[in-house]
Each structure stands twice: as C-alpha cells, then as structure tokens.
Design a protein around this motif. Structure first.
Motif, PDB file in Angstrom:
ATOM      1  N   THR A 270      49.895  50.131  17.521  1.00  0.00           N
ATOM      2  CA  THR A 270      51.226  50.194  18.115  1.00  0.00           C
ATOM      3  C   THR A 270      51.078  50.558  19.589  1.00  0.00           C
ATOM      4  O   THR A 270      50.494  51.595  19.907  1.00  0.00           O
ATOM      5  CB  THR A 270      52.094  51.250  17.403  1.00  0.00           C
ATOM      6  N   PRO A 271      51.593  49.728  20.481  1.00  0.00           N
ATOM      7  CA  PRO A 271      51.473  50.029  21.909  1.00  0.00           C
ATOM      8  C   PRO A 271      52.188  51.322  22.283  1.00  0.00           C
ATOM      9  O   PRO A 271      53.215  51.670  21.697  1.00  0.00           O
ATOM     10  CB  PRO A 271      52.153  48.840  22.588  1.00  0.00           C
ATOM     11  N   LEU A 272      51.650  52.029  23.263  1.00  0.00           N
ATOM     12  CA  LEU A 272      52.290  53.234  23.790  1.00  0.00           C
ATOM     13  C   LEU A 272      53.284  52.895  24.882  1.00  0.00           C
ATOM     14  O   LEU A 272      54.164  53.700  25.194  1.00  0.00           O
ATOM     15  CB  LEU A 272      51.235  54.203  24.330  1.00  0.00           C
ATOM     16  N   ALA A 273      53.147  51.708  25.467  1.00  0.00           N
ATOM     17  CA  ALA A 273      54.054  51.278  26.527  1.00  0.00           C
ATOM     18  C   ALA A 273      54.214  49.761  26.472  1.00  0.00           C
ATOM     19  O   ALA A 273      53.344  49.052  25.959  1.00  0.00           O
ATOM     20  CB  ALA A 273      53.514  51.707  27.887  1.00  0.00           C
ATOM     21  N   TYR A 274      55.333  49.298  27.006  1.00  0.00           N
ATOM     22  CA  TYR A 274      55.681  47.878  26.955  1.00  0.00           C
ATOM     23  C   TYR A 274      56.078  47.379  28.326  1.00  0.00           C
ATOM     24  O   TYR A 274      56.657  48.125  29.118  1.00  0.00           O
ATOM     25  CB  TYR A 274      56.865  47.650  25.999  1.00  0.00           C
ATOM     26  N   ARG A 275      55.827  46.106  28.590  1.00  0.00           N
ATOM     27  CA  ARG A 275      56.355  45.462  29.786  1.00  0.00           C
ATOM     28  C   ARG A 275      57.846  45.228  29.546  1.00  0.00           C
ATOM     29  O   ARG A 275      58.295  45.165  28.393  1.00  0.00           O
ATOM     30  CB  ARG A 275      55.634  44.159  30.046  1.00  0.00           C
ATOM     31  N   PRO A 276      58.630  45.077  30.616  1.00  0.00           N
ATOM     32  CA  PRO A 276      60.077  44.929  30.440  1.00  0.00           C
ATOM     33  C   PRO A 276      60.511  43.838  29.463  1.00  0.00           C
ATOM     34  O   PRO A 276      61.399  44.067  28.633  1.00  0.00           O
ATOM     35  CB  PRO A 276      60.571  44.651  31.859  1.00  0.00           C
ATOM     36  N   GLY A 277      59.891  42.671  29.513  1.00  0.00           N
ATOM     37  CA  GLY A 277      60.270  41.599  28.585  1.00  0.00           C
ATOM     38  C   GLY A 277      60.033  41.972  27.136  1.00  0.00           C
ATOM     39  O   GLY A 277      60.847  41.675  26.258  1.00  0.00           O
ATOM     40  N   GLU A 278      58.911  42.647  26.893  1.00  0.00           N
ATOM     41  CA  GLU A 278      58.597  43.088  25.530  1.00  0.00           C
ATOM     42  C   GLU A 278      59.581  44.164  25.072  1.00  0.00           C
ATOM     43  O   GLU A 278      60.033  44.154  23.921  1.00  0.00           O
ATOM     44  CB  GLU A 278      57.181  43.666  25.476  1.00  0.00           C
ATOM     45  N   ALA A 279      59.896  45.085  25.979  1.00  0.00           N
ATOM     46  CA  ALA A 279      60.826  46.163  25.643  1.00  0.00           C
ATOM     47  C   ALA A 279      62.218  45.612  25.330  1.00  0.00           C
ATOM     48  O   ALA A 279      62.880  46.066  24.397  1.00  0.00           O
ATOM     49  CB  ALA A 279      60.906  47.177  26.785  1.00  0.00           C
ATOM     50  N   ALA A 280      62.656  44.627  26.095  1.00  0.00           N
ATOM     51  CA  ALA A 280      63.961  44.016  25.851  1.00  0.00           C
ATOM     52  C   ALA A 280      64.013  43.392  24.456  1.00  0.00           C
ATOM     53  O   ALA A 280      64.997  43.563  23.728  1.00  0.00           O
ATOM     54  CB  ALA A 280      64.266  42.972  26.921  1.00  0.00           C
ATOM     55  N   LYS A 281      62.947  42.695  24.082  1.00  0.00           N
ATOM     56  CA  LYS A 281      62.889  42.101  22.744  1.00  0.00           C
ATOM     57  C   LYS A 281      62.887  43.183  21.665  1.00  0.00           C
ATOM     58  O   LYS A 281      63.536  43.036  20.629  1.00  0.00           O
ATOM     59  CB  LYS A 281      61.647  41.231  22.592  1.00  0.00           C
ATOM     60  N   LEU A 282      62.165  44.253  21.925  1.00  0.00           N
ATOM     61  CA  LEU A 282      62.065  45.348  20.968  1.00  0.00           C
ATOM     62  C   LEU A 282      63.431  45.989  20.707  1.00  0.00           C
ATOM     63  O   LEU A 282      63.780  46.300  19.574  1.00  0.00           O
ATOM     64  CB  LEU A 282      61.073  46.392  21.497  1.00  0.00           C
ATOM     65  N   ILE A 283      64.206  46.169  21.777  1.00  0.00           N
ATOM     66  CA  ILE A 283      65.530  46.785  21.673  1.00  0.00           C
ATOM     67  C   ILE A 283      66.586  45.764  21.262  1.00  0.00           C
ATOM     68  O   ILE A 283      67.672  46.111  20.844  1.00  0.00           O
ATOM     69  CB  ILE A 283      65.935  47.431  23.017  1.00  0.00           C
ATOM     70  N   ASN A 284      66.241  44.486  21.397  1.00  0.00           N
ATOM     71  CA  ASN A 284      67.157  43.383  21.086  1.00  0.00           C
ATOM     72  C   ASN A 284      68.302  43.303  22.097  1.00  0.00           C
ATOM     73  O   ASN A 284      69.472  43.168  21.726  1.00  0.00           O
ATOM     74  CB  ASN A 284      67.686  43.496  19.653  1.00  0.00           C
ATOM     75  N   ILE A 285      67.940  43.406  23.390  1.00  0.00           N
ATOM     76  CA  ILE A 285      68.894  43.218  24.474  1.00  0.00           C
ATOM     77  C   ILE A 285      68.299  42.204  25.444  1.00  0.00           C
ATOM     78  O   ILE A 285      67.121  41.880  25.377  1.00  0.00           O
ATOM     79  CB  ILE A 285      69.228  44.545  25.212  1.00  0.00           C
ATOM     80  N   SER A 286      69.120  41.727  26.368  1.00  0.00           N
ATOM     81  CA  SER A 286      68.624  40.759  27.347  1.00  0.00           C
ATOM     82  C   SER A 286      67.740  41.463  28.383  1.00  0.00           C
ATOM     83  O   SER A 286      67.873  42.670  28.615  1.00  0.00           O
ATOM     84  CB  SER A 286      69.792  40.069  28.057  1.00  0.00           C
ATOM     85  N   ARG A 287      66.882  40.697  29.001  1.00  0.00           N
ATOM     86  CA  ARG A 287      66.026  41.249  30.059  1.00  0.00           C
ATOM     87  C   ARG A 287      66.872  41.736  31.227  1.00  0.00           C
ATOM     88  O   ARG A 287      66.581  42.773  31.807  1.00  0.00           O
ATOM     89  CB  ARG A 287      65.036  40.196  30.552  1.00  0.00           C
ATOM     90  N   SER A 288      67.938  40.993  31.557  1.00  0.00           N
ATOM     91  CA  SER A 288      68.777  41.404  32.689  1.00  0.00           C
ATOM     92  C   SER A 288      69.451  42.741  32.419  1.00  0.00           C
ATOM     93  O   SER A 288      69.548  43.582  33.311  1.00  0.00           O
ATOM     94  CB  SER A 288      69.808  40.328  33.033  1.00  0.00           C
TER      95      SER A 288
END
Length: 71
Positions: A11-29
């Motif tokens: 399990t990653p300790l940190a995510y790039r913004p695009g990955e984090a957006a997918k994880l939270i299920n929100i748009s990148r913007s």
C-alpha cells in the motif's frame, strides 16, 4: 519444486494527485482546488507533488464527522 508464498500488495504511503483523485473518487480539478485551498496538504519529493495516505484519510474522516461536502 518450490512454491512461492503469495506476496501481499504494498500500500503506497503517498499518491500523485491523479491517483489520489481516483482514490477519493473526485475529479482531478476538484482535488487541485482542495490542494490550493489547503484542504488537502501536499509535499514535494524530487519535483513530484505527493499527497500522503494519512492526509487523504484525515480529509475523508473530517468530511464524515462534519457531514460537509467537498468545495
């Protein structure tokens, strides 16, 4: 014959913004807006902007506790 035990995924300790957006299920913007407003803290490593897993979990937890919607 030798059998290898299945390895559990890391399990990653940190995510790039695009990955984090997918994880939270929100748009990148929306994620970038939350980052700019300081709602989700970020940090830099070798020129890459990252968001810690803890920051994501805290953001979600705060939203659950207060019943707030994302900006």
């Amino acid at each position: 014959m030798s059998f290898e035990e299945p390895q559990s995924p890391i399990t990653p300790l940190a995510y790039r913004p695009g990955e984090a957006a997918k994880l939270i299920n929100i748009s990148r913007s929306l994620l970038y807006r939350l980052m700019a407003e300081g709602e989700i803290p970020t940090f830099m490593v070798a020129g890459c902007r990252l968001i810690s897993r803890r920051a994501i979990e805290e953001y979600i937890s705060t939203r659950e506790q207060t019943g707030q919607q994302a900006a």
